[in-house]
Design an enzyme around this catalytic site. Structure first.
Site, PDB file in Angstrom:
ATOM      1  N   HIS A   5      15.585  19.446 -15.148  1.00 28.34           N
ATOM      2  CA  HIS A   5      15.320  20.851 -15.464  1.00 28.34           C
ATOM      3  C   HIS A   5      16.621  21.643 -15.277  1.00 28.34           C
ATOM      4  CE1 HIS A   5      13.756  24.905 -15.269  1.00 28.34           C
ATOM      5  NE2 HIS A   5      12.659  24.448 -15.852  1.00 28.34           N
ATOM      6  N   GLU A  42      14.253  23.187 -23.857  1.00 23.77           N
ATOM      7  CA  GLU A  42      14.162  24.432 -23.100  1.00 23.77           C
ATOM      8  C   GLU A  42      15.502  25.159 -23.156  1.00 23.77           C
ATOM      9  OE1 GLU A  42      10.829  24.589 -20.013  1.00 23.77           O
ATOM     10  OE2 GLU A  42      12.624  23.889 -19.020  1.00 23.77           O
TER      11      GLU A  42
END
Ligand code: PGA
Length: 262
Positions: free
Chosen positions: A103, A177
């Site tokens: 992430h 993302e």
């Protein structure tokens, strides 16, 4: 056709008590919804913090697999002198099935490198039957300087470098993302998302093969997804699911997000 995948990333936002309560409330509404829509429900995964994994797993058990549990991170080795880390084997014992890998918040604040991410993908896919959700995406300055393709290609190629040779028949999720879209209320456009998804598909197909990519890889979108905009992204030809942060923290809001897909 593959079912969509909707992943709640609770980050470090909810206490044990709140995690337990929200998971239970969400599980109850999903169970009721499943009486009408079972076949159409997407795969749903909740990723709470480490301390709440076990409680959330217990809270969603009543859904009989409609809601699964994922972890926001995990170490690559199963056991050893790695202070503060969590083992894939121990997480599996807690009922964890998915792991978020790489992430942007971990890359940014915790120094997670391409090399560490590659080790994790290798370990989870090949040895521990955990499904990695590999996060990739460009920063604002990469977008401005048109380096997006380069950044995303590098992130994917380094992450899959060790599974390229012996492709294990195991699922791999890639979450696009864009860093500038996370937590800003400013998602990328559906058109832009579709463009990046076809880039990701092209990279995966050329390194893992078209048939393998079609069968085992799934591309989802994350970054300011809400009940209002999820249908812009999770439609055929764009994304096969979503990674949702802020809009997954309240059980009702997350439920509405799922409901709006049906
Ligand atoms: P957001 O977070 O939905 O709050 O933008 C997404 C993520 O970081 O995974």
């Amino acid at each position: 056709m593959k079912k969509n995948l909707i992943v709640a990333n609770w980050k470090m936002n909810l206490s044990l008590k709140d995690s337990k309560n929200r998971a239970r409330e969400f599980a109850t509404s999903i169970t009721q919804l499943s009486e009408r829509f079972k076949k159409n429900l997407p795969h749903i995964v909740i990723c709470p913090s480490f301390s709440a994994l076990s409680a959330v797993h217990t809270s969603v058990r009543a859904t009989r697999g409609l809601v699964k549990v994922g972890s926001q991170d995990c170490f690559w080795d199963p056991q050893g002198a790695f202070t503060g880390e969590e083992s894939p084997v121990f997480l599996r014992e807690l009922g964890v099935e998915y792991i978020i890998v790489g992430h942007s918040e971990r890359r940014m604040y915790l120094g997670e490198t391409h090399d560490m991410i590659e080790k994790k993908i290798h370990s989870f896919v090949k040895e521990h039957t955990l499904i990695p959700i590999l996060c990739v995406g460009e920063k604002k300055e990469d977008r401005a300087s048109a380096k997006r393709t380069q950044v995303i290609s590098r992130q994917i190629l380094s992450a899959i470098s060790s599974i390229r040779k012996h492709k294990p028949a195991r699922p791999l999720v890639i979450a696009y993302e864009p860093v500038w879209a996370i937590g800003t209320g400013n998602p990328c456009t559906a058109r832009d998302c579709a463009r990046v998804n076809s880039l990701i598909k092209k990279i995966l197909s050329s390194y893992l093969g078209t048939a393998y990519t079609a069968e085992w890889c799934r591309i989802i979108y994350g970054g300011s997804v809400s009940a209002k905009n999820i249908r812009d992204f999770v439609v055929e030809g764009i994304s096969e699911g979503a990674l949702v942060g802020g809009a997954s923290l309240q059980a009702r809001e997350f439920f509405h997000l799922i409901r709006s897909l049906l």
